[in-house]
Design a protein around this motif. Structure first.
Motif, PDB file in Angstrom:
ATOM      1  N   GLY A 277       0.782  -1.234   0.000  1.00 52.75           N
ATOM      2  CA  GLY A 277       0.000   0.000   0.000  1.00 52.75           C
ATOM      3  C   GLY A 277       0.810   1.279   0.000  1.00 52.75           C
ATOM      4  N   ALA A 278       2.132   1.188   0.021  1.00 55.88           N
ATOM      5  CA  ALA A 278       2.957   2.395   0.084  1.00 55.88           C
ATOM      6  C   ALA A 278       2.721   3.306  -1.123  1.00 55.88           C
ATOM      7  N   CYS A 279       2.661   2.729  -2.306  1.00 62.51           N
ATOM      8  CA  CYS A 279       2.474   3.555  -3.504  1.00 62.51           C
ATOM      9  C   CYS A 279       1.103   4.229  -3.496  1.00 62.51           C
ATOM     10  N   VAL A 280       0.125   3.555  -2.954  1.00 56.75           N
ATOM     11  CA  VAL A 280      -1.229   4.127  -2.880  1.00 56.75           C
ATOM     12  C   VAL A 280      -1.236   5.308  -1.905  1.00 56.75           C
ATOM     13  N   ASP A 281      -0.532   5.161  -0.793  1.00 53.22           N
ATOM     14  CA  ASP A 281      -0.444   6.262   0.173  1.00 53.22           C
ATOM     15  C   ASP A 281       0.269   7.465  -0.440  1.00 53.22           C
ATOM     16  N   LEU A 282       1.325   7.204  -1.205  1.00 53.94           N
ATOM     17  CA  LEU A 282       2.129   8.288  -1.771  1.00 53.94           C
ATOM     18  C   LEU A 282       1.462   8.951  -2.967  1.00 53.94           C
ATOM     19  N   CYS A 283       0.754   8.193  -3.749  1.00 52.30           N
ATOM     20  CA  CYS A 283       0.227   8.729  -5.004  1.00 52.30           C
ATOM     21  C   CYS A 283      -1.103   8.058  -5.367  1.00 52.30           C
ATOM     22  N   PRO A 284      -2.149   8.379  -4.619  1.00 54.78           N
ATOM     23  CA  PRO A 284      -3.445   7.728  -4.845  1.00 54.78           C
ATOM     24  C   PRO A 284      -4.111   8.093  -6.173  1.00 54.78           C
ATOM     25  N   ASP A 285      -3.597   9.148  -6.838  1.00 56.08           N
ATOM     26  CA  ASP A 285      -4.160   9.493  -8.147  1.00 56.08           C
ATOM     27  C   ASP A 285      -3.679   8.542  -9.238  1.00 56.08           C
ATOM     28  N   VAL A 286      -2.634   7.771  -8.932  1.00 56.06           N
ATOM     29  CA  VAL A 286      -2.064   6.874  -9.946  1.00 56.06           C
ATOM     30  C   VAL A 286      -2.184   5.407  -9.554  1.00 56.06           C
ATOM     31  N   PHE A 287      -2.024   5.112  -8.247  1.00 59.56           N
ATOM     32  CA  PHE A 287      -1.991   3.713  -7.810  1.00 59.56           C
ATOM     33  C   PHE A 287      -3.184   3.383  -6.921  1.00 59.56           C
ATOM     34  N   GLU A 288      -3.665   2.159  -7.049  1.00 58.12           N
ATOM     35  CA  GLU A 288      -4.692   1.671  -6.142  1.00 58.12           C
ATOM     36  C   GLU A 288      -4.454   0.186  -5.909  1.00 58.12           C
ATOM     37  N   LEU A 289      -5.042  -0.333  -4.845  1.00 61.37           N
ATOM     38  CA  LEU A 289      -4.900  -1.763  -4.573  1.00 61.37           C
ATOM     39  C   LEU A 289      -6.088  -2.504  -5.153  1.00 61.37           C
ATOM     40  N   ASP A 290      -5.791  -3.633  -5.774  1.00 64.58           N
ATOM     41  CA  ASP A 290      -6.835  -4.477  -6.338  1.00 64.58           C
ATOM     42  C   ASP A 290      -6.522  -5.892  -5.864  1.00 64.58           C
ATOM     43  N   GLY A 291      -7.123  -6.269  -4.756  1.00 62.32           N
ATOM     44  CA  GLY A 291      -6.813  -7.566  -4.179  1.00 62.32           C
ATOM     45  C   GLY A 291      -5.394  -7.577  -3.650  1.00 62.32           C
ATOM     46  N   ASP A 292      -4.585  -8.517  -4.089  1.00 59.90           N
ATOM     47  CA  ASP A 292      -3.227  -8.624  -3.562  1.00 59.90           C
ATOM     48  C   ASP A 292      -2.184  -8.063  -4.516  1.00 59.90           C
ATOM     49  N   LEU A 293      -2.617  -7.135  -5.371  1.00 60.90           N
ATOM     50  CA  LEU A 293      -1.688  -6.445  -6.263  1.00 60.90           C
ATOM     51  C   LEU A 293      -2.067  -4.972  -6.330  1.00 60.90           C
ATOM     52  N   ALA A 294      -1.059  -4.129  -6.479  1.00 64.29           N
ATOM     53  CA  ALA A 294      -1.345  -2.736  -6.810  1.00 64.29           C
ATOM     54  C   ALA A 294      -1.591  -2.665  -8.312  1.00 64.29           C
ATOM     55  N   THR A 295      -2.395  -1.708  -8.704  1.00 62.79           N
ATOM     56  CA  THR A 295      -2.673  -1.520 -10.117  1.00 62.79           C
ATOM     57  C   THR A 295      -2.776  -0.027 -10.385  1.00 62.79           C
ATOM     58  N   LEU A 296      -2.869   0.337 -11.639  1.00 61.90           N
ATOM     59  CA  LEU A 296      -3.005   1.747 -11.980  1.00 61.90           C
ATOM     60  C   LEU A 296      -4.469   2.148 -11.925  1.00 61.90           C
TER      61      LEU A 296
END
Ligand code: SF4
Length: 61
Positions: A14-33
């Motif tokens: 979830g680090a990328c989602v915290d840093l840049c939620p406009d680009v990254f989100e979590l989808d199950g057990d993977l981050a996605t765009l």
């Protein structure tokens, strides 16, 4: 960025989602765009890639 992608090494921390939620989100057990992600957020994307603990985020400038 021209292109951003996330490898299967992602551990969904979830680090990328915290840093840049406009680009990254979590989808199950993977981050996605996020759909329609704003890839002009270069600084945030680079920071997310640098902070990813498994170096799963890649980009093409
Ligand atoms: S920071 Fe890396 S490991 Fe964590 S959710 Fe994002 S891509 Fe996955």
């Amino acid at each position: 960025m021209k292109k951003v992608w996330i490898d299967e090494e992602c551990i969904a921390c979830g680090a990328c989602v915290d840093l840049c939620p406009d680009v990254f989100e979590l989808d199950g057990d993977l981050a996605t765009l996020v759909e329609g992600a704003d890839l002009s957020l270069d600084d945030e994307i680079v920071e997310a890639a640098e902070e990813c603990p498994v170096e799963a985020i890649h980009y093409e400038e």
